[in-house]
Design a protein around this motif. Structure first.
Motif, PDB file in Angstrom:
ATOM      1  N   VAL A 134       0.833  -1.200   0.000  1.00 28.69           N
ATOM      2  CA  VAL A 134       0.000   0.000   0.000  1.00 28.69           C
ATOM      3  C   VAL A 134       0.871   1.255   0.000  1.00 28.69           C
ATOM      4  CG1 VAL A 134      -1.696   1.336   1.324  1.00 28.69           C
ATOM      5  CG2 VAL A 134      -1.960  -1.131   1.123  1.00 28.69           C
ATOM      6  N   ALA A 135       1.922   1.246   0.824  1.00 24.03           N
ATOM      7  CA  ALA A 135       2.807   2.415   0.912  1.00 24.03           C
ATOM      8  C   ALA A 135       3.452   2.731  -0.435  1.00 24.03           C
ATOM      9  CB  ALA A 135       3.878   2.171   1.971  1.00 24.03           C
ATOM     10  N   LEU A 136       3.955   1.714  -1.116  1.00 24.14           N
ATOM     11  CA  LEU A 136       4.619   1.944  -2.400  1.00 24.14           C
ATOM     12  C   LEU A 136       3.626   2.372  -3.475  1.00 24.14           C
ATOM     13  CD1 LEU A 136       7.274  -0.912  -2.520  1.00 24.14           C
ATOM     14  CD2 LEU A 136       7.622   1.513  -2.069  1.00 24.14           C
ATOM     15  N   MET A 137       2.401   1.856  -3.420  1.00 23.97           N
ATOM     16  CA  MET A 137       1.397   2.258  -4.405  1.00 23.97           C
ATOM     17  C   MET A 137       0.994   3.716  -4.199  1.00 23.97           C
ATOM     18  SD  MET A 137      -0.948  -1.189  -4.768  1.00 23.97           S
ATOM     19  CE  MET A 137      -1.686  -0.719  -6.359  1.00 23.97           C
ATOM     20  N   ILE A 138       0.901   4.130  -2.943  1.00 25.87           N
ATOM     21  CA  ILE A 138       0.602   5.538  -2.661  1.00 25.87           C
ATOM     22  C   ILE A 138       1.760   6.423  -3.117  1.00 25.87           C
ATOM     23  CG2 ILE A 138       0.267   7.235  -0.807  1.00 25.87           C
ATOM     24  CD1 ILE A 138      -1.255   5.087   0.731  1.00 25.87           C
ATOM     25  N   MET A 139       2.973   6.003  -2.824  1.00 19.30           N
ATOM     26  CA  MET A 139       4.150   6.786  -3.196  1.00 19.30           C
ATOM     27  C   MET A 139       4.273   6.912  -4.711  1.00 19.30           C
ATOM     28  SD  MET A 139       8.097   6.132  -2.057  1.00 19.30           S
ATOM     29  CE  MET A 139       8.172   4.582  -2.955  1.00 19.30           C
ATOM     30  N   ASN A 140       3.908   5.853  -5.420  1.00 19.35           N
ATOM     31  CA  ASN A 140       4.002   5.865  -6.883  1.00 19.35           C
ATOM     32  C   ASN A 140       2.797   6.498  -7.554  1.00 19.35           C
ATOM     33  OD1 ASN A 140       6.362   4.480  -6.516  1.00 19.35           O
ATOM     34  ND2 ASN A 140       5.583   2.506  -7.181  1.00 19.35           N
ATOM     35  N   GLY A 141       1.787   6.866  -6.764  1.00 19.35           N
ATOM     36  CA  GLY A 141       0.576   7.435  -7.350  1.00 19.35           C
ATOM     37  C   GLY A 141      -0.261   6.413  -8.096  1.00 19.35           C
ATOM     38  N   LEU A 142      -0.135   5.135  -7.737  1.00 19.11           N
ATOM     39  CA  LEU A 142      -0.893   4.082  -8.407  1.00 19.11           C
ATOM     40  C   LEU A 142      -2.269   3.931  -7.776  1.00 19.11           C
ATOM     41  CD1 LEU A 142       1.894   1.346  -8.707  1.00 19.11           C
ATOM     42  CD2 LEU A 142       1.098   2.915 -10.485  1.00 19.11           C
ATOM     43  N   PRO A 143      -3.288   3.650  -8.576  1.00 22.23           N
ATOM     44  CA  PRO A 143      -4.632   3.443  -8.013  1.00 22.23           C
ATOM     45  C   PRO A 143      -4.729   2.123  -7.266  1.00 22.23           C
ATOM     46  CG  PRO A 143      -4.647   2.988 -10.359  1.00 22.23           C
ATOM     47  CD  PRO A 143      -3.280   3.525 -10.049  1.00 22.23           C
ATOM     48  N   TYR A 144      -5.452   2.105  -6.196  1.00 21.12           N
ATOM     49  CA  TYR A 144      -5.679   0.880  -5.439  1.00 21.12           C
ATOM     50  C   TYR A 144      -7.030   0.989  -4.738  1.00 21.12           C
ATOM     51  CZ  TYR A 144      -4.526   3.558  -1.249  1.00 21.12           C
ATOM     52  OH  TYR A 144      -4.524   4.498  -0.244  1.00 21.12           O
ATOM     53  N   ASP A 145      -7.628  -0.153  -4.424  1.00 19.46           N
ATOM     54  CA  ASP A 145      -8.887  -0.159  -3.684  1.00 19.46           C
ATOM     55  C   ASP A 145      -9.021  -1.473  -2.936  1.00 19.46           C
ATOM     56  OD1 ASP A 145      -9.603  -2.032  -5.642  1.00 19.46           O
ATOM     57  OD2 ASP A 145     -10.678  -0.547  -6.837  1.00 19.46           O
ATOM     58  N   PHE A 146     -10.055  -1.563  -2.116  1.00 18.03           N
ATOM     59  CA  PHE A 146     -10.237  -2.740  -1.280  1.00 18.03           C
ATOM     60  C   PHE A 146     -10.476  -4.013  -2.089  1.00 18.03           C
ATOM     61  CE2 PHE A 146     -13.093  -5.419   1.408  1.00 18.03           C
ATOM     62  CZ  PHE A 146     -12.117  -5.837   2.300  1.00 18.03           C
ATOM     63  N   PRO A 147     -11.355  -3.994  -3.115  1.00 10.40           N
ATOM     64  CA  PRO A 147     -11.547  -5.236  -3.901  1.00 10.40           C
ATOM     65  C   PRO A 147     -10.251  -5.782  -4.487  1.00 10.40           C
ATOM     66  CG  PRO A 147     -13.286  -3.680  -4.403  1.00 10.40           C
ATOM     67  CD  PRO A 147     -12.299  -2.942  -3.552  1.00 10.40           C
ATOM     68  N   MET A 148      -9.348  -4.890  -4.918  1.00 13.10           N
ATOM     69  CA  MET A 148      -8.065  -5.345  -5.457  1.00 13.10           C
ATOM     70  C   MET A 148      -7.271  -6.097  -4.395  1.00 13.10           C
ATOM     71  SD  MET A 148      -4.820  -3.031  -6.724  1.00 13.10           S
ATOM     72  CE  MET A 148      -5.705  -2.277  -8.085  1.00 13.10           C
ATOM     73  N   PHE A 149      -7.278  -5.580  -3.170  1.00 12.32           N
ATOM     74  CA  PHE A 149      -6.486  -6.187  -2.105  1.00 12.32           C
ATOM     75  C   PHE A 149      -7.168  -7.394  -1.478  1.00 12.32           C
ATOM     76  CE2 PHE A 149      -3.685  -2.627  -2.423  1.00 12.32           C
ATOM     77  CZ  PHE A 149      -2.480  -3.080  -1.878  1.00 12.32           C
ATOM     78  N   VAL A 150      -8.480  -7.537  -1.622  1.00 11.02           N
ATOM     79  CA  VAL A 150      -9.148  -8.737  -1.115  1.00 11.02           C
ATOM     80  C   VAL A 150      -8.568  -9.975  -1.785  1.00 11.02           C
ATOM     81  CG1 VAL A 150     -11.317 -10.033  -1.096  1.00 11.02           C
ATOM     82  CG2 VAL A 150     -11.303  -7.634  -0.436  1.00 11.02           C
ATOM     83  N   GLY A 151      -8.538  -9.948  -3.124  1.00 11.28           N
ATOM     84  CA  GLY A 151      -7.979 -11.069  -3.851  1.00 11.28           C
ATOM     85  C   GLY A 151      -6.512 -11.276  -3.552  1.00 11.28           C
ATOM     86  N   PHE A 152      -5.769 -10.173  -3.467  1.00  9.45           N
ATOM     87  CA  PHE A 152      -4.332 -10.266  -3.205  1.00  9.45           C
ATOM     88  C   PHE A 152      -4.061 -10.894  -1.842  1.00  9.45           C
ATOM     89  CE2 PHE A 152      -0.520  -8.246  -1.323  1.00  9.45           C
ATOM     90  CZ  PHE A 152       0.440  -8.756  -2.185  1.00  9.45           C
TER      91      PHE A 152
END
Length: 403
Positions: free
Chosen positions: A298-316
């Motif tokens: 999550v930290a690296l995705m925020i730092m890189n400006g990448l989109p993320y959401d809860f459904p994406m991380f549920v599967g992960f």
């Protein structure tokens, strides 16, 4: 003359030294020398990408086969609690990180500074395509693991175990020794591109948040166990502290099993239940590792400006809880096994993966300590659920485990 003892430097210190050296050399290295390290990094990342699906097949297949063969009531309950605790840790990590990190980390795409580092290109590259994709590797692992579990023969089982040993040997003998040099090249390049300051600041904040989370989850786990066994949770947790501090030093759940087992028995867990649950949980209970991987992602995705959401991380998170089981008893085993998921499900680049490795290993001992200390809470619950009249089943399962 007595032989001189070799001084061994732990992987964490090697990584810290590589980061510091990479930053320092980034200011003084000439272009031609920097390009040599970029050439090595390109070759290393290609080999690592090739190895990722093999890591999944090598680790997951024998783990599933082993669990399936020993299917019993005690094992099913133990595995369910361990997996549930691992998944819960992942979700806790996601919500905590998604809530706190946006206020602590300034989004800045890693590639934003590459214009300054355009000259740091490898002299040549060699493509090493993987034999299969990550999801293909997982499907094959499940298919083979379940099939081996229900076959009476031992040929495929022996092959799976030997393949696991080969992959583990490659990681231990090639990947881990060369990892500091790879991290050195990454931070050398980031220093030249002017990104290293933001990266280090992010590392520091992430480590503080993760440390607080792993303390919280241990207290929560033992509060749950205390409700079940009607004991003081903090006395139980204090009893397990020797296992916690041993894991800090060994960085291996497997190496800490004797201490974890002894402390679980001191908490009042019966010897037969403890002798079965603790070794199993050293393989399948990964709360601390999952917590770290999710938070760092999550930290690296925020730092890189990448989109993320809860459904994406549920599967992960759900896939991560399976992928990192039976990770080898070497520092960084879990992050190595998760690289494929980071790339396929979260879109991590080679540079992102390298940062994940560095950040994860910086806290590797704390994650392992969280894993093994949490094994005690699972042993307490299983011991409560399976009283004296059912403990012979755990003894039978333990006997099978030893074969």
């Amino acid at each position: 003359m007595p032989e001189k003892k070799k001084i061994k430097i732990g992987l964490l210190l090697q990584i810290v030294f590589a980061i510091a050296l990479g930053i320092g050399c980034g200011y003084i290295f000439p272009e031609w020398l920097g390009r040599i390290f970029m050439t090595f990094n390109g070759l290393f990342s290609q080999f690592l990408g090739f190895l990722v699906p093999l890591i999944i097949v090598g680790f997951v297949t024998p783990a599933i086969a082993d669990i399936g063969r020993k299917a019993g009531k005690v094992l099913v309950v133990t595995a369910a609690i361990a997996y549930g605790a691992t998944i819960f840790a992942g979700f806790l990590s996601y919500f905590t990180s998604a809530t706190t990190f946006p206020h602590l980390i300034n989004p800045r795409p890693i590639d934003s500074g590459l214009k300054n580092a355009a000259d740091l290109l490898p002299y040549f590259t060699v493509e090493i395509p993987p034999l299969m994709g990550v999801m293909t590797g997982l499907v094959i692992s499940f298919m083979l693991g379940v099939g081996i579990a229900y076959l009476e023969g031992n040929t495929l089982r022996k092959c799976a175990n030997e393949f696991r040993d080969i992959v583990a040997k490659v990681i231990k003998s090639i990947i881990i020794p060369l990892l500091p040099l790879y991290i050195f090249g990454i931070f050398l390049n980031m220093t030249v591109s002017g990104q290293v300051g933001d990266i280090l600041a992010t590392f520091f904040m992430v480590i503080l948040v993760i440390f607080a989370m792993h303390i919280f989850i241990l207290v929560l786990q033992y509060c749950v166990a205390a409700l079940v066994v009607r004991r003081n949770p903090f006395k139980l947790l204090v009893t397990m502290l020797p296992a916690y501090f041993t894991a800090l030093g060994t960085q291996s759940s497997a190496a800490t099993i004797p201490v974890t087992l002894r402390q679980a028995i001191k908490m009042g867990v019966s010897e037969d239940i403890a002798g079965f649950v603790i070794p199993i949980c050293a393989t399948i209970h990964m709360s601390g590792s999952t917590l770290k991987i999710v938070s760092c992602a999550v930290a690296l995705m925020i730092m890189n400006g990448l989109p993320y959401d809860f459904p994406m991380f549920v599967g992960f998170i759900c896939m991560l809880g399976v992928t990192i089981i039976a990770a080898p008893g070497i520092p960084g085993g879990s992050i190595m096994a998760s690289l494929g998921l980071l790339a396929s499900m979260l879109g991590f680049t080679e540079k992102d993966q390298a940062l994940m490795i560095a950040l994860y290993i910086a806290m590797d001992s704390f994650g392992t300590a969280c894993n093994v200390t949490g094994d005690g809470f699972i042993a307490l619950i299983v011991d409560k659920l399976f009283g004296k009249r059912n403990r012979h089943e755990a003894s039978d399962d333990a006997a099978i485990l030893g074969k």
